[in-house]
Design an enzyme around this catalytic site. Structure first.
Site, PDB file in Angstrom:
ATOM      1  N   PRO A  94       0.814  -1.308  -0.125  1.00 20.22           N
ATOM      2  CA  PRO A  94      -0.051   0.011  -0.182  1.00 20.22           C
ATOM      3  C   PRO A  94       0.810   1.476  -0.142  1.00 20.22           C
ATOM      4  O   PRO A  94       0.285   2.231  -0.382  1.00 20.22           O
ATOM      5  CB  PRO A  94      -0.956  -0.090   1.362  1.00 20.22           C
ATOM      6  CG  PRO A  94      -0.732  -1.480   1.685  1.00 20.22           C
ATOM      7  CD  PRO A  94       0.686  -1.979   1.130  1.00 20.22           C
ATOM      8  N   GLU A 121       0.135  -7.494   8.579  1.00 20.33           N
ATOM      9  CA  GLU A 121       0.261  -5.837   8.728  1.00 20.33           C
ATOM     10  C   GLU A 121       1.326  -5.546   7.623  1.00 20.33           C
ATOM     11  O   GLU A 121       1.559  -4.363   7.366  1.00 20.33           O
ATOM     12  CB  GLU A 121       0.616  -5.333  10.139  1.00 20.33           C
ATOM     13  CG  GLU A 121      -0.404  -5.322  10.999  1.00 20.33           C
ATOM     14  CD  GLU A 121      -1.685  -4.901  10.431  1.00 20.33           C
ATOM     15  OE1 GLU A 121      -1.404  -3.526  10.033  1.00 20.33           O
ATOM     16  OE2 GLU A 121      -2.742  -5.321  10.331  1.00 20.33           O
ATOM     17  N   ARG A 159      -0.910  -9.872 -21.180  1.00 18.24           N
ATOM     18  CA  ARG A 159      -1.546  -9.512 -22.390  1.00 18.24           C
ATOM     19  C   ARG A 159      -1.067  -8.376 -23.173  1.00 18.24           C
ATOM     20  O   ARG A 159      -1.413  -8.332 -24.304  1.00 18.24           O
ATOM     21  CB  ARG A 159      -2.957  -9.030 -21.958  1.00 18.24           C
ATOM     22  CG  ARG A 159      -3.035  -7.795 -21.059  1.00 18.24           C
ATOM     23  CD  ARG A 159      -4.463  -7.393 -20.621  1.00 18.24           C
ATOM     24  NE  ARG A 159      -5.006  -6.733 -21.768  1.00 18.24           N
ATOM     25  CZ  ARG A 159      -5.881  -7.350 -22.535  1.00 18.24           C
ATOM     26  NH1 ARG A 159      -6.581  -8.372 -22.190  1.00 18.24           N
ATOM     27  NH2 ARG A 159      -6.678  -6.715 -23.386  1.00 18.24           N
ATOM     28  N   ASP A 174      -6.112  -1.370 -26.172  1.00 17.81           N
ATOM     29  CA  ASP A 174      -6.806  -1.171 -24.684  1.00 17.81           C
ATOM     30  C   ASP A 174      -6.503   0.302 -24.328  1.00 17.81           C
ATOM     31  O   ASP A 174      -5.990   1.190 -24.617  1.00 17.81           O
ATOM     32  CB  ASP A 174      -5.945  -1.706 -23.678  1.00 17.81           C
ATOM     33  CG  ASP A 174      -5.773  -3.201 -23.621  1.00 17.81           C
ATOM     34  OD1 ASP A 174      -6.750  -3.606 -24.588  1.00 17.81           O
ATOM     35  OD2 ASP A 174      -5.549  -4.034 -22.984  1.00 17.81           O
TER      36      ASP A 174
HETATM   37  C1  9D3 Z   1      -3.136  -0.422   9.938  1.00 18.12           C
HETATM   38  C2  9D3 Z   1      -3.641  -0.296   8.567  1.00 18.12           C
HETATM   39  N1  9D3 Z   1      -3.398  -1.725   7.752  1.00 18.12           N
HETATM   40  C3  9D3 Z   1      -4.559  -2.497   7.755  1.00 18.12           C
HETATM   41  C4  9D3 Z   1      -5.646  -2.243   7.374  1.00 18.12           C
HETATM   42  C5  9D3 Z   1      -2.623  -1.516   6.596  1.00 18.12           C
HETATM   43  C6  9D3 Z   1      -2.505  -2.476   5.611  1.00 18.12           C
HETATM   44  C7  9D3 Z   1      -1.511  -3.515   5.858  1.00 18.12           C
HETATM   45  C8  9D3 Z   1      -1.584  -4.546   4.789  1.00 18.12           C
HETATM   46  C9  9D3 Z   1      -3.304  -2.397   4.548  1.00 18.12           C
HETATM   47  C10 9D3 Z   1      -3.116  -3.314   3.319  1.00 18.12           C
HETATM   48  C11 9D3 Z   1      -2.178  -4.336   3.790  1.00 18.12           C
HETATM   49  C12 9D3 Z   1      -2.255  -5.320   2.630  1.00 18.12           C
HETATM   50  N2  9D3 Z   1      -2.223  -4.727   1.404  1.00 18.12           N
HETATM   51  C13 9D3 Z   1      -1.202  -5.414   0.430  1.00 18.12           C
HETATM   52  O1  9D3 Z   1      -0.333  -6.033   0.662  1.00 18.12           O
HETATM   53  C14 9D3 Z   1      -1.291  -4.533  -0.940  1.00 18.12           C
HETATM   54  C15 9D3 Z   1      -2.293  -3.354  -1.228  1.00 18.12           C
HETATM   55  C16 9D3 Z   1      -3.221  -2.780  -0.749  1.00 18.12           C
HETATM   56  O2  9D3 Z   1      -3.946  -3.069   0.502  1.00 18.12           O
HETATM   57  N3  9D3 Z   1      -4.013  -1.659  -1.637  1.00 18.12           N
HETATM   58  C17 9D3 Z   1      -3.337  -1.507  -2.833  1.00 18.12           C
HETATM   59  N4  9D3 Z   1      -2.577  -1.974  -3.372  1.00 18.12           N
HETATM   60  C18 9D3 Z   1      -1.686  -3.024  -2.611  1.00 18.12           C
HETATM   61  S1  9D3 Z   1      -0.296  -3.971  -3.224  1.00 18.12           S
HETATM   62  C19 9D3 Z   1      -0.412  -4.812  -1.819  1.00 18.12           C
END
Ligand code: 9D3
Length: 267
Positions: A94, A121, A159, A174
């Site tokens: 994220p 996390e 793709r 696309d």
């Molecule tokens: C404390 C807030 N956390 C949990 C709600 C943070 C959090 C940790 C791990 C939020 C998401 C994740 C898992 N997400 C991914 O591994 C991830 C992701 C995403 O959540 N949104 C957009 N792209 C990606 S790429 C990997």
């Protein structure tokens, strides 16, 4: 060297979604790309096979431990090193830079990547410091882990490969790519001509190819203006540099006059 993705994941079964279905499956069968999954659990240092632990400093959730992750990454890199095929390690996270078509096209044109998928996390920061070359996100919404993001990256790259798509419809057509020039796609219809009282637009049944092309371009412009004004602005900026065609200018005037937007019932 073909495009190859090495995926570090606690859930390798999820990757059946691209291995066993659709365009990506056919491309795999044609030898256009390769994939191998590496499960950090195989490098767990305890009898339970656990690879996560509580976060230093306290707080909710668990953190993926560095050692099993690094050993999985090392194993993936080692098989590639044997073929003189070093690639970047991309952590799906994220906190990463949001993915776009440009990055996908770059990846698809290269030899692939090691894709690192987090769960819980996230992963121990020292893995990022030592092993990760790039962090990539799908956007500002919360997934449960990196796997679905890695699947999206691989699907989008595959793709793009020459020979991956069946018919004349090429990947460059696309939306967001060169073909549509950064406009959204037009509406599509197939049989029957009348469905639940809704008719197919007459022009598409007319056989008049010039009128059909013009209608589709107008629909694309109208939908892009309505739904993604920032995309239309970008498209216009590019066009006005080269010169907006008479037809494009005319269609935009018509759309303005008609307040035409993709959906008939829009407010
Ligand atoms: C404390 C807030 N956390 C949990 C709600 C943070 C959090 C940790 C791990 C939020 C998401 C994740 C898992 N997400 C991914 O591994 C991830 C992701 C995403 O959540 N949104 C957009 N792209 C990606 S790429 C990997």
């Amino acid at each position: 060297m073909v495009l190859r993705f090495d995926v570090v994941t606690l859930f390798p079964e999820m990757f059946a979604a691209i291995r066993d279905f659709g365009i990506s499956r056919r491309a795999l069968e044609r030898g256009l790309w390769q994939m191998e999954c590496w499960n950090p659990r195989d490098w767990a240092d305890n009898a339970y096979g656990s690879v996560d632990d509580r976060p230093f400093g306290g707080g909710p959730g668990m953190v993926m431990q560095a050692r099993p992750l690094e050993q999985a990454i090392a194993a993936a890199k080692a098989t590639r090193a044997a073929r003189d095929d070093a690639v970047k390690v991309i952590y799906l996270s994220p906190q990463g830079r949001p993915l776009n078509h440009r990055r996908i096209a770059e990846l698809a044109a290269g030899r692939g990547a090691v894709l690192l998928c987090g769960r819980y996390e996230g992963i121990d920061e020292r893995v990022i410091a030592r092993c990760v070359d790039e962090e990539v996100s799908l956007g500002d919404f919360v997934l449960s882990g990196g796997e679905i993001a890695a699947l999206a990256v691989i699907d989008a790259c595959v793709r793009q490969l020459p020979g991956a798509l069946n018919d004349g419809a090429s990947a460059v057509e696309d939306s967001f790519a060169e073909g549509m020039g950064g406009l959204l796609d037009c509406p599509h219809y197939t049989r029957p001509e009348l469905y639940e009282g809704l008719a197919v637009p007459d022009v598409l049944l007319s056989g008049h190819h010039e009128n059909i092309r013009r209608w589709r371009l107008k629909q694309s412009l109208a939908r892009t203006r309505e739904r993604r004004p920032e995309l239309l602005a970008k498209w216009l900026a590019q066009r006005t540099a080269r010169g907006l065609s008479k037809e494009e200018a005319q269609l935009l005037r018509e759309i303005d006059a008609e307040e035409l937007c993709g959906r008939e019932s829009a407010p």
